[in-house]
Enzyme design. Structure first.
Site, mmCIF file in Angstrom:
data_model
loop_
_atom_site.group_PDB
_atom_site.id
_atom_site.type_symbol
_atom_site.label_atom_id
_atom_site.label_comp_id
_atom_site.label_asym_id
_atom_site.label_seq_id
_atom_site.Cartn_x
_atom_site.Cartn_y
_atom_site.Cartn_z
ATOM 1 N N CYS A 1 16.586 -79.343 -11.454
ATOM 2 C CA CYS A 1 15.191 -79.811 -11.381
ATOM 3 C C CYS A 1 14.463 -79.291 -10.137
ATOM 4 O O CYS A 1 13.311 -78.855 -10.215
ATOM 5 C CB CYS A 1 15.166 -81.330 -11.409
ATOM 6 S SG CYS A 1 16.416 -82.110 -10.382
ATOM 7 N N GLN B 1 13.714 -85.797 -2.682
ATOM 8 C CA GLN B 1 14.014 -85.906 -4.109
ATOM 9 C C GLN B 1 14.025 -87.353 -4.598
ATOM 10 O O GLN B 1 14.565 -88.241 -3.943
ATOM 11 C CB GLN B 1 15.354 -85.212 -4.414
ATOM 12 C CG GLN B 1 15.254 -83.715 -4.187
ATOM 13 C CD GLN B 1 16.519 -82.947 -4.494
ATOM 14 O OE1 GLN B 1 16.903 -82.095 -3.701
ATOM 15 N NE2 GLN B 1 17.157 -83.212 -5.611
ATOM 16 N N ARG C 1 17.439 -87.355 -0.578
ATOM 17 C CA ARG C 1 16.970 -88.348 -1.556
ATOM 18 C C ARG C 1 16.029 -89.322 -0.857
ATOM 19 O O ARG C 1 16.352 -89.823 0.223
ATOM 20 C CB ARG C 1 18.181 -89.104 -2.117
ATOM 21 C CG ARG C 1 17.839 -90.063 -3.248
ATOM 22 C CD ARG C 1 17.667 -89.388 -4.581
ATOM 23 N NE ARG C 1 18.901 -88.773 -5.050
ATOM 24 C CZ ARG C 1 18.935 -87.781 -5.949
ATOM 25 N NH1 ARG C 1 17.825 -87.311 -6.479
ATOM 26 N NH2 ARG C 1 20.090 -87.264 -6.314
ATOM 27 N N HIS D 1 9.979 -84.921 -7.489
ATOM 28 C CA HIS D 1 10.665 -84.231 -6.395
ATOM 29 C C HIS D 1 9.622 -83.443 -5.600
ATOM 30 O O HIS D 1 8.822 -82.700 -6.180
ATOM 31 C CB HIS D 1 11.676 -83.215 -6.950
ATOM 32 C CG HIS D 1 12.976 -83.821 -7.410
ATOM 33 N ND1 HIS D 1 13.229 -85.164 -7.444
ATOM 34 C CD2 HIS D 1 14.116 -83.220 -7.845
ATOM 35 C CE1 HIS D 1 14.466 -85.373 -7.898
ATOM 36 N NE2 HIS D 1 15.018 -84.215 -8.154
HETATM 37 N N1 HSE Z 1 20.484 -82.723 -8.915
HETATM 38 C C1 HSE Z 1 19.160 -83.218 -9.087
HETATM 39 C C2 HSE Z 1 18.968 -84.485 -8.329
HETATM 40 C C3 HSE Z 1 18.854 -83.525 -10.533
HETATM 41 O O1 HSE Z 1 19.969 -85.069 -7.942
HETATM 42 O O2 HSE Z 1 17.834 -84.896 -8.142
HETATM 43 C C4 HSE Z 1 19.545 -82.658 -11.521
HETATM 44 O O3 HSE Z 1 18.855 -81.470 -11.804
#
Ligand code: HSE
Length: 372
Positions: free
Chosen positions: A137, A164, A267, A274
């Site tokens: 993504c 993210q 995150r 994102h």
């Molecule tokens: N790895 C990405 C995430 C999502 O953890 O946000 C998967 O494409």
């Protein structure tokens, strides 16, 4: 066309079906839905489909799967690893269109992001390739924002620091984030009007570490916090998410020499958008107007936000972009670290261009290719 759908109930699968309905993609399809948990159950709605789908089929029914001319899966890598080799070994020649990462780096796979790499997809189809996989993504959103700069060969290196959303980690974690928000929010109701801001911060910090704070799925507090690690650790100190930036971009762009791409994946407590703050070293001097035009030319969904406080705070946020097809790019300016450095921020909905949309569009492309 006979198309089998697997993993159609989760967040990516549900987003995919909603987009297919919006775009009238069911028309002309004989859709079958497979289930790992409830075969025999009722299928979902497919407005305009060539026929009413049959009751749910078991996801391990290879003969039913092999009757499909295309299989679209959002089920995840474990199912892909189990089913794909068996179908191919049995001589199945249909299109495998997959949102999971398992097959992305296989030599016979093409990572699909058609507004950016349609020529590569067309070449793969012409060469008889049949495995098409949506990208990570963060990588897909980076290229939907900035693909024009790569096309114009303006990128010497790129560093991306990501923010993210919880959805990338899965539905359960996204819902837990909202439970965490609620748990911390209760402090707002308890604090007296006379409480100082420091007392509130102390109460929130104490609650985050309280054993009753809901962290069963994420493992840590995320609301009011951030978690600077995504996916498995690699030996060189990177996370796998950070490794994907260069590895997948190189494949999507069809480059033999990679452009160096690296940065930290973090995150944050947003739900499904994102964002990434990007530093780019340019290959040649270019003025900001030219760069802005090149970025805007990336795709019809790429939207350049003027670098003003008002436009930025109104348009360049998860709150503005969530649930839309827009990939916003803004804060574009020269950085003072070197004359050829520029900075910007880009963001988009992780479930749409980040996951479901490239897969949905690949099914369209396969139908055009086969004349169905
Ligand atoms: N790895 C990405 C995430 C999502 O953890 O946000 C998967 O494409």
């Amino acid at each position: 066309m006979r198309v089998g759908f697997v993993g159609w109930r989760g967040m990516v699968g549900s987003t995919l079906r909603a987009r297919m309905t919006e775009q009238k993609d069911w028309v002309g399809l004989e859709a079958s839905f497979f289930s790992t948990s409830s075969p025999g159950g009722p299928p979902p709605q497919t407005p305009g489909a060539a026929r009413q789908p049959p009751p749910l089929l078991p996801a391990d029914n290879l003969s039913a799967l092999s009757r499909c001319e295309a299989i679209v899966t959002c089920q995840g890598s474990a199912w892909t690893r189990a089913a794909h080799p068996q179908l191919r070994a049995a001589g199945w020649k249909g299109a495998w269109i997959d949102a999971a990462s398992a097959l992305r780096m296989e030599p016979d796979s093409t990572i699909v992001l058609d507004p950016i790499n349609r020529p590569l997809i067309d070449a793969a189809l012409a060469a008889g390739k049949r495995d098409f996989v949506g990208g990570n993504c963060t990588v897909s959103l980076l290229l939907m924002g900035l693909g024009g700069l790569f096309r114009a060969d303006l990128v010497r290196f790129l560093s991306t620091m990501t923010y993210q959303a919880a959805s990338g980690a899965g539905a359960q974690k996204m819902v837990e984030l909202v439970h965490q928000m609620h748990d911390l929010g209760k402090i707002g109701a308890k604090v007296a009007a006379s409480s100082s801001a420091l007392d509130v911060a102390e109460a929130v910090a104490a609650r985050m570490h309280h054993s009753d704070h809901p962290t069963g799925s994420i493992g840590y507090p995320l609301a009011g916090n951030l978690l600077p690690w995504i996916d498995a650790p690699l030996e060189d100190g990177r996370s796998r998410e950070e490794w994907k930036g260069q590895a997948e971009s190189t494949r999507i762009l069809g480059r033999t020499t990679p452009v160096p791409i690296d940065g930290l994946a973090v995150r944050v407590g947003s739900l499904r958008c994102h964002a990434q703050a990007v530093t780019i070293g340019l290959t040649r001097p270019a003025d900001l107007d030219e760069i802005a035009q090149v970025i805007q030319s990336t795709s019809p969904w790429t939207h350049l936000v003027p670098n003003t406080p008002e436009a930025t705070q109104r348009q360049l946020t998860p709150a503005a972009v969530t649930g839309t097809m827009t990939v916003a790019v803004g804060r574009l300016r020269r950085l003072h670290t070197a004359p050829d450095h520029i900075g910007l921020l880009t963001l988009g909905d992780q479930l749409l261009w980040g996951a479901a949309e490239p897969v949905r569009r690949m099914l369209r492309i396969w139908r055009e290719h086969t004349g169905q």
